[in-house]
Every structure is written in C-alpha cells, then in structure tokens.
Design an enzyme around this catalytic site. Structure first.
Site, PDB file in Angstrom:
ATOM      1  CD  GLU A 195       4.922  38.490  30.390  1.00  0.00           C
ATOM      2  OE1 GLU A 195       5.715  39.377  30.076  1.00  0.00           O
ATOM      3  OE2 GLU A 195       3.704  38.705  30.567  1.00  0.00           O
TER       4      GLU A 195
ATOM      5  CE1 TYR B 136       7.069  42.578  33.272  1.00  0.00           C
ATOM      6  CE2 TYR B 136       7.872  40.969  31.671  1.00  0.00           C
ATOM      7  CZ  TYR B 136       6.839  41.728  32.198  1.00  0.00           C
ATOM      8  OH  TYR B 136       5.582  41.619  31.681  1.00  0.00           O
TER       9      TYR B 136
ATOM     10  CG  ASP C  68       6.453  46.105  31.190  1.00  0.00           C
ATOM     11  OD1 ASP C  68       6.023  47.057  31.898  1.00  0.00           O
ATOM     12  OD2 ASP C  68       5.784  45.620  30.260  1.00  0.00           O
TER      13      ASP C  68
END
Ligand code: SF4
Length: 350
Positions: A32, A115, A133
C-alpha cells in the site's frame, strides 16, 4: 446491489498481484505504501525485492536505514521509507514483531493514515472500514453525482461517510479491493469505459454527461521551480558526495556537492558566486563538462538541474564531503536524478 455488482465485476477482471495472494498485514502494508507513489507495474518489482531482503517485520526493523533507502531508491517520497522503518521498529519492540490487529492500533502507527489503516484492517483482518483512495473518490463521485471537492475537509468527510454506508459490511475485504480496482481499470480518470460498464444504467455522471467533470477538486497546488547546480567532482574512479540532512526533499539520501540558486544562471556567473568561492577559493579549475538542463519533476517541484563535471584533487575537500568510489555506489541511496547521472557516466566509460 451496487456492491454485489462491483464485486462480481472484480472477480472477473482483477489483476493477479503478489500482495493480493496474502492476508499478511506486513505485505499489505508495504504494498500500500509503495502504491501511493508508483504504478502497479513498477511496484511489483520493488515489492518483490523488498520482501526478498526483508521477509518479516523484524528483518525490516533490524535493517540499517541506509539499506532501506537504497532499496527504495527510485520510488521517491523517501520520508515514507523512513516512516516504514520507524514503524517496523515500533512493531518489533512494542508488539513483539506481530502486526497489531485492531484498526485503532494500526491507525496509531507512524506513516499510516486513514486510507492505509482501513486498507490493512479490511484486507488482512476483514474489518469493516472503507478504504477511500483516489479511485474510490472518482467512482463514488461519478456514480452518485457528487460535486463536493475531494480535497476539501468537508468533501473528505462526506465521501468517507458515503463509502462506509456503501460498503458491504459482510465482505469489506473483497469490496474495498473491488471498488479500488474498478476505479483503477474501469472508471479511469480520462475516457472511462462507460460503454462496457456494469453500472452504466445507474451512473448519475453518465446519464447527466458529467463524467469528465467529476470528481471536483478545489485547489490546484502551485508548482515551485528550483535551480540545482550539481558539482560532480571526481578524481579517477572516486568522487565526492554528501548526505542530505536538512528538512527538505531526499532527507538522508546522498548527492553531489550542490549549489542551489534562486534562478537559472550561466556557468560563468556561477563561478563568481559566493557559494562557488567558498568551495573552491581561487583555485584554477578545469571544467570538463557542463550538461544541458535536466528538469526533474517531483509532485510539486520542478528541479532545473545542471551537472558540472570537474576533475580535481578531491582530497582537498574531504573535510567537507565524503569520498566514494564507483565500486561502492550500490551501498549508497541516491535520488533518481543522481542515479541516472551516475548510470550515464558508467555507460560512457564502458
Ligand atoms: S458508467 Fe462510466 S463513469 Fe459511470 S461508473 Fe461506469 S465507468 Fe464510471
């Protein structure tokens, strides 16, 4: 209904990615952070190399920062790599190397924002937190015709609430992945594939010809221009570098001696500046090469860069800079701009 359609689209269209084959929160976290700054195709190589070198959180925690930055070289946003390292150390000591399982504890970790915390909590632990996102902002704003600015505090709050409500609580892990992938492959920023979209009949933006206008952003961040004059000072296979320690871009990465100026100037003018005189005094130097201007673009900065190559007795500057040999460059993390310059030199000398 909507969630089921997105999930069913996902099951038929999703890409096979290394971090999708796992529930390991460490791997999900690393992927991520990498994906926040690079394309999927590039992230795959970085991810595989990273996992090879640091297969567990504890391996990462025990590494030297320089090793982590070296592996991150070329990805940019180096503060993220430094935060990753810091957080790995926290998990290693505070949680005995085991990634925390609660959303609250994940969110409290350094470098993990709303997020990323939701992504880890849902992908790894199936917790009901909607990961919002850029892809999700785009899909939701178009589907529901929302004109609130996605970069405003009000807009962010609104979209987060909507995403939470839209999420299928029973399957947060798959739904979050599905809507992100839907935004990345189907409802893309320019020319989304509306004609083959399973949500076409319910999409507000499509029916109201608003696809190109959504999502809305309020501010355009101004790009700053900076003027870098890098001095490549070498003697045979050795050259000078310094570690950037100031609070600025590329902290703790290595670079050549730098003169930064507030506007573009010629080399003739540069050699008359105080900065140049401070460095070289009245030494008579022979400039071997001055490159053309290279414009290196960062997210909000354009670095107008010129490389000036001087062969000289570099030992006279060893109190101020570090001398390294070409055979050692794999030990030092460099910004991409310097890495490219070094690669060019190697190429021209072979
Ligand atoms: S119809 Fe077009 S704009 Fe609407 S969700 Fe599908 S791809 Fe996106």
């Amino acid at each position: 209904m909507l969630t089921n359609q997105i999930i069913s689209w996902y099951l038929q269209n999703k890409r096979d990615l290394p971090w999708r084959e796992t529930k390991d929160p460490y791997k999900i976290w690393i992927s991520e952070i990498m994906l926040q700054q690079t394309r999927v195709a590039t992230a795959i190589d970085y991810f595989n190399r990273f996992m090879h070198q640091f297969p567990t959180i504890s391996d990462l925690a025990k590494a030297k920062e320089q090793e982590v930055l070296k592996l991150w070289q070329g990805l940019g946003y180096y503060s993220r790599a430094r935060n990753l390292h810091e957080t790995a150390k926290t998990i290693h000591t505070k949680y005995k190397g085991i990634f925390p399982k609660s959303h609250k504890d994940i969110l409290a970790l350094k470098g993990i924002g709303t997020y990323t915390a939701a992504a880890i909590a849902s992908f790894a632990f199936n917790l009901p937190y909607a990961a919002v996102d850029g892809n999700v902002y785009r899909v939701l704003s178009r589907l529901y015709g929302i004109e609130k600015a996605i970069d405003s505090a009000e807009g962010k709050k609104y979209f987060q609430k909507l995403a939470n409500e839209t999420m299928n609580n029973a399957r947060p892990e798959i739904y979050n992945q599905a809507i992100i992938e839907f935004g990345a492959l189907q409802c893309i920023p320019r020319n989304p594939k509306c004609e083959i979209c399973p949500l076409l009949s319910t999409c507000y933006a499509y029916s109201n010809k608003l696809v190109e206008q959504l999502p809305v952003k309020s501010k355009q961040i101004k790009t700053k221009n900076r003027y870098f004059y890098y001095l490549f000072l070498s003697c045979k296979s050795r050259f000078l570098v310094e570690k950037r320690e100031i609070k600025d871009i590329w902290k703790n990465l290595y670079q050549y001696p730098l003169i930064e100026y507030d506007k573009a100037i010629s080399t003739d003018k540069l050699i008359q500046t105080i900065e140049w005189k401070k460095l070289f005094g009245n030494q008579n130097l022979i400039i071997r090469r001055v490159s053309g201007e290279v414009i290196h673009k960062l997210s909000h900065q354009n670095l107008h860069t010129v490389f000036i190559h001087i062969e000289m007795n570099i030992d006279s500057l060893k109190n101020k800079y570090q001398i390294i040999d070409f055979s050692e460059i794999s030990d030092y993390p460099f910004p991409k701009l310097i890495e490219d310059h070094l690669n060019n030199i190697i190429l021209n000398n072979t």
